[in-house]
Design an enzyme around this catalytic site. Structure first.
Site, PDB file in Angstrom:
ATOM      1  CB  ALA A  59      10.036  -1.180  12.016  1.00 34.13           C
ATOM      2  CG  ASP A  60      16.591  -2.979  14.098  1.00 27.50           C
ATOM      3  OD1 ASP A  60      17.197  -2.164  13.388  1.00 27.50           O
ATOM      4  OD2 ASP A  60      17.094  -4.029  14.534  1.00 27.50           O
ATOM      5  CB  VAL A  61      15.669  -6.409  10.059  1.00 24.04           C
ATOM      6  CG1 VAL A  61      15.973  -7.853   9.694  1.00 24.04           C
ATOM      7  CG2 VAL A  61      14.717  -5.798   9.043  1.00 24.04           C
TER       8      VAL A  61
END
Length: 302
Positions: free
Chosen positions: A255-257
């Site tokens: 989920a890391d931007v």
């Protein structure tokens, strides 16, 4: 690991697949970083070895890192701790040959790995620092996360002055466990983040939460489940800690931007990919998701 010791420095051997220059680029990505300083291709960092403050200067020579003791020769335990810290900080234990073999056949990773060959996951040997940084970075941009960390370190870390510069350590869990939420909120920590960090610090200070709990042969799925059970640690934070502190090359903060932005840029997409799309891209990365993520992060600084 047993370092080759000398009165003023230790040598830490490095693998063939190692680029100090690439590591420097990543370590130098924020002007607000206050836990190390890079000067003339030397990384200067202050370590706290059970109350012994050790200022090290790390440089690269043929097949080793030279770890010089800048504020005097430490104890034998301090010398060993400094060498072990650097060994873990640069993830020198990991054999990257299988990762590079996989990446050579992956259309996304192949060009990035070719450009940044020898980059290692730059981690946090200290579990409290890794967890506190993961919580600090939740749902805010990297610039503001560094702002918060700088305030936190300079309020509660130890420091020394060397050649007119101040060098800091990350605050100890014991120091933070004694705080109230109201001590952190003026720094712009949210109430929740302050509660989480102080709560984790308290558990560590009591000996209930130690790194060895997660590095005793457990599989990644079990460790992720145990980390997520800790208040303040969600799936992204758990995988970040597994990747940056616990040495799981299969950790995947999906989920890391930054990961999403890197994929959007590399693949020339009109919008960020969905989680389902990232899972498809990552089918080839099994077992090496952490390194794939880290190299994609590195691509943002080209």
């Amino acid at each position: 690991m047993i370092p080759n010791t000398n009165s003023s420095y230790v040598r830490v051997p490095v693998p063939v697949e190692f680029s100090f220059e690439e590591c420097l680029v990543f370590l130098n990505r924020s002007l607000q970083e206050n836990l190390h300083r890079i000067q003339n291709d030397q990384i200067i960092k202050l370590l706290d070895q059970e109350g012994e403050l050790i200022l090290i200067g790390v440089t690269h020579a043929e097949q080793h890192l030279r770890v010089e003791f800048l504020n005097g020769k430490p104890s034998e335990e301090g010398q060993r701790a400094a060498a072990d810290y650097v060994w873990e900080w640069f993830d020198l234990k990991t054999d990257l040959a299988p990762f590079y073999e996989m990446a050579a056949g992956d259309s996304i990773l192949q060009p990035i790995v070719k450009r940044h060959f020898g980059l290692r996951v730059l981690g946090f040997p200290d579990l409290f620092e890794a967890m506190a940084w993961a919580i600090t970075g939740q749902q805010i941009n990297l610039t503001f996360a560094y702002t918060l960390k700088k305030r936190f370190v300079e309020a509660y870390g130890k420091s020394i002055v060397y050649e007119d510069e101040i060098y800091w350590t990350f605050p100890s869990c014991e120091k933070i466990a004694a705080l109230a939420v109201s001590d952190l909120t003026p720094m712009q920590y949210s109430v929740r983040k302050a509660e989480y960090i102080i709560g984790i610090a308290a558990e560590m200070a009591k000996g209930n939460l130690v790194k060895e709990n997660f590095t005793d042969g457990k599989d990644a799925q079990t460790v992720e489940k145990e980390l997520v059970a800790i208040r303040g640690i969600g799936p992204w934070s758990a995988n970040y800690v597994m990747m940056k502190c616990l040495g799981f090359t299969s950790a995947f903060p999906i989920a890391d931007v930054g990961l999403h932005n890197a994929l959007k840029y590399q693949l020339e997409l009109e919008k960020k990919p969905s989680i389902a799309e990232i899972e498809r891209y990552a089918e080839n990365w099994k077992g090496w998701e952490a390194y794939a993520t880290f190299y994609l992060w590195r691509s943002l600084y080209e």
